[in-house]
Design an enzyme around this catalytic site. Structure first.
Site, short mmCIF file in Angstrom:
data_model
loop_
_atom_site.label_atom_id
_atom_site.label_comp_id
_atom_site.label_asym_id
_atom_site.label_seq_id
_atom_site.Cartn_x
_atom_site.Cartn_y
_atom_site.Cartn_z
N ASP A 116 35.55 33.77 42.35
CA ASP A 116 36.43 33.41 41.23
C ASP A 116 35.74 33.90 39.96
OD1 ASP A 116 38.43 32.14 39.67
OD2 ASP A 116 37.14 30.40 39.39
N CYS A 140 41.10 32.90 42.96
CA CYS A 140 41.46 33.03 41.56
C CYS A 140 42.86 33.62 41.54
CB CYS A 140 40.45 33.97 40.89
SG CYS A 140 40.92 34.53 39.24
N GLU A 150 37.74 22.39 31.43
CA GLU A 150 36.30 22.65 31.27
C GLU A 150 35.69 21.72 30.21
OE1 GLU A 150 35.26 26.78 31.42
OE2 GLU A 150 35.97 26.75 33.49
#
Lengths: 272, 272
Positions: free
Chosen positions: A13, A76, A155
């Site tokens: 990814d 991904c 994140e």
């Protein structure tokens, strides 16, 4: 030389998002050895151009093939959307992406044939889900929405934050107004937002987790190819590589995998 | 060979944010030729590790020096924070960063000596502003806050969006509670959020735009070094290079520069 079925599975990814795929593969194939590569020095891919995504994906796959893997999982959505054909042409191992499994599962789940897809800018721009779904069912309708803020929100760790719900409402409202009954989470970061997405989308919309469906697809495909680990009793190991420093990866990894994984090693990728 | 003062100024950033610096340099030094490099294939730098940021900054500077520039402006707070010393050691041209000018201006503006700094994770982690401010005034206090969602919000174009104000409140409230009277916008994307930041921070907090202060610093330094363009009448040209495809850059660039700029060219960087 080891029998091919005894070799590890490679997974890559742009960063840490693909660990949600690793987690599902680990759950469904606990005997397999897994090598994960996160291209954390160049993350994200979802805002980059198709040509650059293809180049990066080739370099990632080259690295994994150099580690003697029996198959490569493109964990991904952006790289699956743009690079899968290039990778299949170039490398001699089976290559599995996340788009086809997600699209097929969405077609199984939908009753109305109205399917929503959310993903990065690059994934949505590729129209990969739309194409795969149209190929398999000409009557299904796909409504797509790029959601570039969701990866940064994950994140940042704002998984249950009011801001995240507001952003989700902004992104999902246009899809909900089109009457979708199924929503593909077309980015490997999004499974971490499943609860918030369910709250905003409502319980009548079925969610397709592309990490989960990809892992099912990998298991079925390896079985068909005779490439599943033969040993009944062993527990597979996990090895991780990253292209940036390992510290942040190791810190965030447990959030994605749901259990501790061994510290990653920093590597330089071969240029393509 | 041309007189050094007639050569262009090189400016680089991880992506498009540094165009706010180019804009200010253009405004203050309209006769200078400007070469801009945006490392759009590897953007952002603000989430990457120090070692990777230094490596990327060296490659960016190498490219600009290869274009025969008379000076290099590091139009990126993250690269200025981590790589400035390495660049100064390695390259034979003057290198200007954004941190020192921003820190000095903050010290001029503050009355209470309580200064807030916002920036990317990497910039805040470097404590570069804190160090420069402490070196110049031991009594000033710096309160720093990493704001990783602001760059994605700017790039999504949600400049005046309610979500952006909510995110700003979350990030700025801890600084405002510490009684700051000056706030350094320590990322070249942030000038685009100036209006929203002013609304949230209130009019009694002075904002320091690191793009503006950097341009003033570049002008003063070039003058001191005898490196300003000598011609009184000419209008400088602008040339841009990017490492990813040019399309998205060209589309977003006008928002940052505030006027149309010529289409960028895609380049590969020398590896360091």
């Amino acid at each position: 030389m080891a029998n091919a079925s005894e070799l590890p599975i490679g997974i890559f990814d742009s960063g840490i998002g693909g660990l949600t795929v690793l987690r599902q593969i680990r759950r469904q194939l606990p005997r397999e050895d897994l090598i994960y590569l996160g291209d954390t020095a160049r993350v994200p891919y979802g805002t980059k151009s198709p040509a650059t995504v293809v180049r990066f994906a080739c370099e990632d796959t080259q690295f994994l093939v150099g580690q003697n893997v029996k198959a490569v999982v493109v964990a991904c959505n952006t790289a699956s959307a743009w690079a899968l054909l290039a990778l299949e042409k170039r490398f001699p191992v089976p290559i599995f992406g996340v788009i086809v499994p997600g699209a097929c599962t969405a077609l199984k789940k939908t009753r109305s044939g109205r399917i929503g897809v959310i993903g990065t800018k690059a994934t949505i721009r590729s129209e990969a889900y739309k194409r795969v779904i149209a190929d398999r069912n000409g009557r299904a309708q796909v409504f797509a929405q790029a959601c570039p803020l969701l990866v940064p929100l994950v994140e940042e760790g704002w998984i249950r934050h009011e801001v995240t719900r507001a952003v989700l409402r902004e992104y999902l409202d246009p899809l909900l107004r089109r009457g979708i009954d199924t929503l593909v989470l077309g980015c490997t970061h999004y499974p971490l937002l499943k609860r918030a997405i369910r709250e905003v989308a409502g319980s009548e919309v079925a969610l397709v987790d592309s990490a989960e469906t990809c892992a099912q697809f990998v298991r079925a495909s390896l079985k068909q190819l005779g490439l599943l680990q033969s040993s009944e009793s062993r527990e597979g190991w996990i090895r991780s590589y990253v292209t940036d420093e390992t510290e942040q990866f190791t810190r965030l990894a447990s959030r994605f995998v749901g259990c501790p994984i061994p510290a990653a090693e920093k590597v330089e990728l071969p240029s393509s």
